[in-house]
Motif scaffolding. Structure first.
Motif, PDB file in Angstrom:
ATOM      1  N   GLY A  20      -7.231  59.934 -26.002  1.00 24.65           N
ATOM      2  CA  GLY A  20      -7.080  60.673 -27.446  1.00 24.65           C
ATOM      3  C   GLY A  20      -5.648  61.270 -27.316  1.00 24.65           C
ATOM      4  O   GLY A  20      -5.773  62.318 -28.008  1.00 24.65           O
ATOM      5  N   ALA A  21      -4.576  60.961 -26.848  1.00 25.12           N
ATOM      6  CA  ALA A  21      -3.275  61.556 -26.564  1.00 25.12           C
ATOM      7  C   ALA A  21      -2.884  61.732 -28.079  1.00 25.12           C
ATOM      8  O   ALA A  21      -3.025  61.262 -28.843  1.00 25.12           O
ATOM      9  CB  ALA A  21      -2.570  60.803 -25.817  1.00 25.12           C
ATOM     10  N   GLN A  22      -2.096  63.001 -27.925  1.00 24.42           N
ATOM     11  CA  GLN A  22      -1.189  63.391 -29.064  1.00 24.42           C
ATOM     12  C   GLN A  22       0.246  62.605 -29.112  1.00 24.42           C
ATOM     13  O   GLN A  22       0.501  62.547 -27.872  1.00 24.42           O
ATOM     14  CB  GLN A  22      -1.028  64.730 -29.188  1.00 24.42           C
ATOM     15  N   LEU A  23       0.693  62.035 -29.935  1.00 26.79           N
ATOM     16  CA  LEU A  23       2.227  61.435 -29.948  1.00 26.79           C
ATOM     17  C   LEU A  23       2.854  62.501 -30.645  1.00 26.79           C
ATOM     18  O   LEU A  23       2.721  62.910 -31.383  1.00 26.79           O
ATOM     19  CB  LEU A  23       2.109  59.928 -30.737  1.00 26.79           C
ATOM     20  N   LEU A  24       3.992  62.518 -29.770  1.00 27.87           N
ATOM     21  CA  LEU A  24       5.072  63.633 -30.275  1.00 27.87           C
ATOM     22  C   LEU A  24       6.232  63.170 -30.313  1.00 27.87           C
ATOM     23  O   LEU A  24       7.022  62.919 -29.290  1.00 27.87           O
ATOM     24  CB  LEU A  24       4.837  64.896 -29.453  1.00 27.87           C
ATOM     25  N   ASP A  25       6.865  63.078 -31.467  1.00 30.06           N
ATOM     26  CA  ASP A  25       8.319  62.745 -31.770  1.00 30.06           C
ATOM     27  C   ASP A  25       9.300  64.056 -31.865  1.00 30.06           C
ATOM     28  O   ASP A  25       9.007  64.767 -32.855  1.00 30.06           O
ATOM     29  CB  ASP A  25       8.255  61.954 -33.103  1.00 30.06           C
ATOM     30  N   VAL A  26      10.139  64.111 -30.917  1.00 32.69           N
ATOM     31  CA  VAL A  26      11.017  65.387 -30.862  1.00 32.69           C
ATOM     32  C   VAL A  26      12.341  65.201 -31.425  1.00 32.69           C
ATOM     33  O   VAL A  26      13.351  65.836 -31.174  1.00 32.69           O
ATOM     34  CB  VAL A  26      11.122  65.956 -29.468  1.00 32.69           C
TER      35      VAL A  26
END
Length: 100
Positions: A20-26
């Protein structure tokens, strides 16, 4: 040798997705608005220190940017603050990892 690291990263990303990972766009907000991976949260690397509290420390993070440099910086900062993180690199690589 490079292939070993790439396969390990792919395995880690797939494992994190199952968890259930969070996807993080930086990337910047304008880059994010120009196209991003569905379900991603946008926190530009320039403000990651101030906004990382918005992320769930109980879920792993998969971080990406345009080419991999900014995601590497963000991943380092997040790891230093106790987050479980993998740097997927650029958005193109991230898309490939999601297809596999």
């Amino acid at each position: 040798m490079f292939g070993l690291f790439k396969n390990k990263k792919k395995e880690t990303i797939q494992k994190y997705l199952k968890e259930g990972a969070q996807l993080l766009d930086v990337r910047t907000a304008s880059e994010f608005n120009g196209g991003h991976i569905e379900g991603s949260k946008n926190i530009p690397v320039q403000v990651i220190d101030q906004q990382m509290n918005a992320l769930d420390k109980e879920k792993p993070l998969i971080v990406y940017c345009a080419m991999g440099g900014r995601s590497n910086i963000a991943a380092g900062k997040l790891k230093a603050n106790g987050y479980k993180v993998v740097n997927a690199g650029g958005i193109g690589s991230m898309r490939k990892y999601l297809k596999s």
